[in-house]
Design a protein around this motif. Structure first.
Motif, PDB file in Angstrom:
ATOM      1  N   LYS A  63       0.807  -1.214   0.000  1.00 53.76           N
ATOM      2  CA  LYS A  63       0.000   0.000   0.000  1.00 53.76           C
ATOM      3  C   LYS A  63       0.846   1.274   0.000  1.00 53.76           C
ATOM      4  O   LYS A  63       0.420   2.303  -0.480  1.00 53.76           O
ATOM      5  CB  LYS A  63      -0.938   0.014   1.216  1.00 53.76           C
ATOM      6  CG  LYS A  63      -2.029  -1.053   1.184  1.00 53.76           C
ATOM      7  CD  LYS A  63      -3.210  -0.590   0.352  1.00 53.76           C
ATOM      8  CE  LYS A  63      -4.444  -1.444   0.534  1.00 53.76           C
ATOM      9  NZ  LYS A  63      -4.312  -2.822   0.042  1.00 53.76           N
ATOM     10  N   CYS A  83       4.800   5.180   6.434  1.00 59.45           N
ATOM     11  CA  CYS A  83       4.960   3.847   7.032  1.00 59.45           C
ATOM     12  C   CYS A  83       6.179   3.092   6.499  1.00 59.45           C
ATOM     13  O   CYS A  83       6.456   3.100   5.295  1.00 59.45           O
ATOM     14  CB  CYS A  83       3.693   3.038   6.758  1.00 59.45           C
ATOM     15  SG  CYS A  83       3.734   1.401   7.494  1.00 59.45           S
ATOM     16  N   GLN A 127      -0.143  -7.846   8.022  1.00 60.78           N
ATOM     17  CA  GLN A 127       0.026  -6.387   8.045  1.00 60.78           C
ATOM     18  C   GLN A 127      -1.164  -5.733   7.372  1.00 60.78           C
ATOM     19  O   GLN A 127      -1.569  -4.644   7.694  1.00 60.78           O
ATOM     20  CB  GLN A 127       1.291  -5.975   7.271  1.00 60.78           C
ATOM     21  CG  GLN A 127       2.474  -5.692   8.156  1.00 60.78           C
ATOM     22  CD  GLN A 127       3.231  -6.964   8.427  1.00 60.78           C
ATOM     23  OE1 GLN A 127       3.280  -7.850   7.582  1.00 60.78           O
ATOM     24  NE2 GLN A 127       3.811  -7.056   9.583  1.00 60.78           N
TER      25      GLN A 127
END
Ligand code: 5AD
Ligand code: SF4
Length: 443
Positions: A162, A167, A204
């Motif tokens: 993603k 992140c 995740q």
């Protein structure tokens, strides 16, 4: 003679799962779990890169472990010191340079090779570094899991494609990988045969699961066909992957617990776009509406980041507005903290610590009111609770409600690892107090 293994685990449930699997992999070498590093023959620090100042914290912990290792060496005892997890993946070379007393540095994708690394480390007299993303998936090389108690984690997917701009996960855990349904169903059967009743599916980006033509909703349907799988949970999900089948699973499968952790991060479309979340605040609202239509009592949890680069007061107020509208049963909130190598760390408009602190305090106050309200709404209700931990006080056990709250009850130790009907008698800020339902009936 049995050797002692101490694993310190930081971060998410994926790390908790990985730690358990590392213990499984090392068991055939004679390593038995121990609860202290002081007398351990092997110590593994399973690290998390999401924590603030993650690497400094790892280095200070390694400093303490070096002292233990030296003291043991003085008594003629060897200590194998390993650093695992996401900090190891991201900063392996640096760990070896700054902490040369570390024997093994391994990433999350290579722990099936631990026995070989331990052998190499004791031969080599220099650190072994293994932070590959190997072609052979580690899951094909792991022994059957050793379950403890009634609840277990089961990893179904790993990694993330993603690329949210704040992140590190796509860099530390690598590309999305889903295990086959067969491997997952086999592992679930193995867990159930060892007495497990509640399984939490991990990934995740767990609802990005796609294996053997199944998405997560289909996989859960298959799992509920296994006798003994009484409760299912899954974490962590991305709003983009909440598809109809998964939402229908909340409606149709009584085993799926009425709780969902669905991070939204922000209520501002501008910030969501800058975060590359690939959805708007209204998309999130609509998903929640659909979930509540499927399962009216579903309790919601989320993650929030305040003070993302460029976040204005108005953007932040949009987050508060979303919180007010949705009503979360629990939530985690963080100040944005730049992570090296991520796009957001180089963005213009980084905010001061003061602004982040102030917004975090306001958000947490709002979330706290909601979780207190939710906990209070549970008083007087009766739930089946899996008692799986001893409480802090003597004679007390702790379990999880269907809605993920910690529930404390005074109960005989023999009820540890059993499912009990409990009546909730008190709501605290982060937990519930309860009595055994029968007790209440007799009183
Ligand atoms: N700064 C602050 N919070 C972060 N998270 C992930 N990266 C960062 C960062 N750089 C938070 C997100 C995510 C949770 C696991 O950690 O909210 O959902
Ligand atoms: Fe990180 Fe989750 Fe975004 Fe993936 S979806 S990049 S794990 S925050």
């Amino acid at each position: 003679m049995a050797k002692k293994l101490f694993i310190r685990t930081y971060g998410c449930q994926m790390n908790v799962y990985d730690s358990a699997r590392m213990a499984d992999v090392l068991a055939p070498l004679g390593y038995q779990p121990s609860d202290s590093p002081d007398d351990a023959d092997m110590v593994i620090v399973n690290t998390c890169h999401i924590r603030e100042h993650a690497s400094e914290k790892v280095f200070s912990e390694l400093g303490r472990l070096r002292d233990i290792k030296q003291e043991r060496a003085g008594q003629g005892q060897e200590t194998v010191l390993a650093v695992a997890g996401c900090v190891a993946q991201a900063e392996g070379e640096e760990i070896i340079r700054r902490a040369p007393f570390v024997d093994i540095v391994l990433g999350p994708q290579t722990y099936h090779r631990l026995p070989e690394m331990v052998a190499r480390a004791s031969r080599a007299g220099g650190a072994v570094l293994d932070t590959d993303f190997p072609a052979e998936p580690k899951f094909d090389h792991l022994p059957a899991p050793q379950a403890q108690g009634l609840t277990a984690f089961l990893s179904v997917q790993e990694g993330c494609d993603k690329f949210c701009t704040f992140c590190v996960v796509p860099y530390t855990r690598g590309a999305e990988y889903s295990r086959t349904p067969e491997a997952i169903l086999d592992e679930a059967r193995a867990l159930v045969s060892q007495g497990v009743r509640e399984i939490t599916l991990l990934g995740q980006n767990v609802n990005g699961y796609h294996g053997g033509g199944l998405r997560l909703g289909g996989l859960m349907r298959r799992l509920t066909e296994i006798e003994g799988v009484e409760r299912l949970r899954y974490t962590t999900s991305h709003p983009r992957d909440m598809d109809d089948e998964l939402i229908a699973a909340h409606r149709d499968l009584p085993q799926v617990m009425p709780f969902l952790h669905l991070p939204v991060q922000s209520g501002s479309d501008r910030i969501l776009a800058a975060m590359n979340r690939q959805h708007t605040a209204d998309d999130y609202r609509r998903i929640i509406d659909r979930l509540r239509a499927a399962r009216a009592d579903i309790a919601l949890s989320s993650d929030f980041i305040v003070g993302f680069p460029g976040e204005s007061e108005q953007d932040f107020e949009d987050t508060l507005k979303l919180v007010e509208e949705i009503g979360f049963a629990q939530a985690y909130s963080f100040k944005y903290s730049p992570r090296p190598g991520t796009p957001a760390s180089g963005m213009a408009g980084q905010l001061s610590e003061e602004v982040k602190e102030e917004r975090l305090a306001r958000l947490q106050a709002a979330l706290q009111v909601q979780s207190a309200r939710f906990n209070e709404s549970c008083v007087g209700r009766t739930f089946d609770v899996v008692l799986d931990r001893p409480g802090r006080r003597d004679g007390q056990l702790i379990g999880r409600s269907p809605y993920m709250q910690s529930v404390f009850v005074t109960a005989p130790a023999t009820m540890m690892n059993s499912v009990q009907r409990l009546t909730i008698t008190a709501a605290h800020s982060n937990s519930l107090g309860a009595v055994l339902a029968e007790e209440k009936a007799c009183a």
